[in-house]
Design a protein around this motif. Structure first.
Motif, short mmCIF file in Angstrom:
data_model
loop_
_atom_site.label_atom_id
_atom_site.label_comp_id
_atom_site.label_asym_id
_atom_site.label_seq_id
_atom_site.Cartn_x
_atom_site.Cartn_y
_atom_site.Cartn_z
N SER A 1 0.84 -1.21 0.00
CA SER A 1 0.00 0.00 0.00
C SER A 1 0.87 1.25 0.00
CB SER A 1 -0.93 -0.01 1.22
OG SER A 1 -1.84 -1.07 1.16
N TYR B 1 2.36 1.68 -3.45
CA TYR B 1 1.39 2.24 -4.39
C TYR B 1 1.17 3.73 -4.14
CZ TYR B 1 -2.98 3.62 -6.50
OH TYR B 1 -3.95 4.32 -7.20
N ALA B 2 1.10 4.12 -2.86
CA ALA B 2 0.87 5.53 -2.53
C ALA B 2 1.96 6.42 -3.10
CB ALA B 2 0.79 5.70 -1.01
N LEU C 1 -1.10 -3.75 -6.86
CA LEU C 1 -1.58 -3.67 -5.48
C LEU C 1 -2.85 -4.49 -5.29
CD1 LEU C 1 -1.36 -2.48 -2.65
CD2 LEU C 1 -2.70 -0.52 -3.43
N ASN D 1 -9.34 5.29 -2.96
CA ASN D 1 -9.33 4.26 -1.92
C ASN D 1 -10.68 3.53 -1.85
OD1 ASN D 1 -6.78 5.22 -1.36
ND2 ASN D 1 -7.42 6.42 0.41
N ASN E 1 -2.45 6.92 1.20
CA ASN E 1 -2.91 7.51 -0.07
C ASN E 1 -3.96 8.58 0.24
OD1 ASN E 1 -2.88 7.53 -2.99
ND2 ASN E 1 -4.94 6.67 -2.90
N LEU F 1 -3.65 1.83 3.24
CA LEU F 1 -3.94 2.58 2.01
C LEU F 1 -4.65 3.88 2.35
CD1 LEU F 1 -3.98 2.60 -1.13
CD2 LEU F 1 -6.26 1.59 -0.98
#
Length: 285
Positions: free
Chosen positions: A74, A77-78, A87, A263, A257, A253
């Motif tokens: 996570s 990906y952020a 992800l 999300n 993010n 996440l």
């Protein structure tokens, strides 16, 4: 008081298990920020994120019986080091406590390999599909935004080792708090009540199991796996519930993010994948 102490101990143990994965992820992010951010952005601009390769790698790594990689993914990906499809594949294939629980039931060894194979296939397909859907539904920001991620943290004044430690500690405390809260809720509600809830859902079990699986706590995967091992729910329902069991990944996440809409799309898609997978497998077998 005994229940509270047990919950605190379990929360600390589960949270500590994520530390190596989190630190490795943040160390990679710090290295890229300080030494390779320009090259990474150029590579992403030229080639984009590999859909099938990324989904396959994410699915394979997610199947490792641990709860920390989904949280680390996570964070990756952020900062846009990995793509949305990768992800999602990690989330779907994450098994958390399912594999150790099935190993504790010698008569279910055959089911263990079926479970791993099913989650791998679903994760790859779901990850590739989500990478296409994400092009139209997720925010258009393919490049890693390290400056925003590290804004105000003073990373430039420290070594990458210390900076990675600071970020890891911050996320670790967040995970610990979430584990404590959820542990107390499940402890006072009673795992037997959650089990009864699934048992009484009839044909709606895949919907309920996918919902229970999304609880960011290892207790969810334990409940679902034990119900399957004891014959209370069919294989498809178990697979559907475990496909949504992304460990602490979704919680991290939302912490890492900043795009709430994105999300929520992750959550909705993961739930749909779990429900559809459960229904189709139950219908087939």
């Amino acid at each position: 008081m005994e229940l509270i102490l047990d919950v605190v101990l379990d929360a600390v143990i589960d949270s500590v298990k994520t530390l190596p994965f989190l630190y490795a992820a943040f160390l990679l992010m710090e290295f890229i920020e300080h030494h390779a951010a320009g090259k990474l952005s150029l590579a992403l601009e030229k080639a984009g994120h590999s859909r099938l390769g990324g989904a396959a790698a994410g699915a394979a790594l997610g199947c490792i019986p641990q709860c920390g990689f989904s949280a680390a993914a996570s964070n990756l990906y952020a900062s846009r080091i990995i793509g949305a499809g990768t992800l999602m594949a990690v989330y779907i294939s994450t098994s958390d406590e399912a594999i150790p629980v099935l190993l504790a039931h010698p008569d279910q060894i055959g089911s263990l390999w079926k479970l791993i194979a099913a989650k791998l296939v679903i994760a790859v397909i779901g990850g590739v599909l989500f990478s296409f859907i994400g092009k139209f539904m997720l925010s258009k920001d393919d490049e890693a935004d390290f400056e925003e991620m590290c804004s105000g943290c003073g990373c430039e004044n420290h070594s990458i080792w210390f900076s990675a430690f600071k970020h890891t500690l911050s996320i670790f405390l967040f995970i610990l708090i979430v584990n404590l809260v959820l542990g107390l809720v499940i402890g006072f509600a009673g795992e037997e009540n959650v089990s009864a809830f699934l048992n009484n859902m009839g044909v709606w079990q895949p919907f309920a199991a996918a919902l229970v699986g999304m609880i960011p706590n290892c207790a969810a995967s334990v409940i679902i796996t034990e119900l399957y091992a004891n014959g209370s729910i069919p294989f498809g329902t178990a697979v559907g519930g475990l496909c949504t069991g992304a460990g602490m990944g979704l919680a991290v996440l939302f912490r890492a993010n900043k795009k709430l809409k994105d999300n929520l799309i992750f959550v909705l898609y993961l739930y749909i994948i779990g429900v559809v997978s459960g229904i189709l497998i139950n219908a087939a077998f």
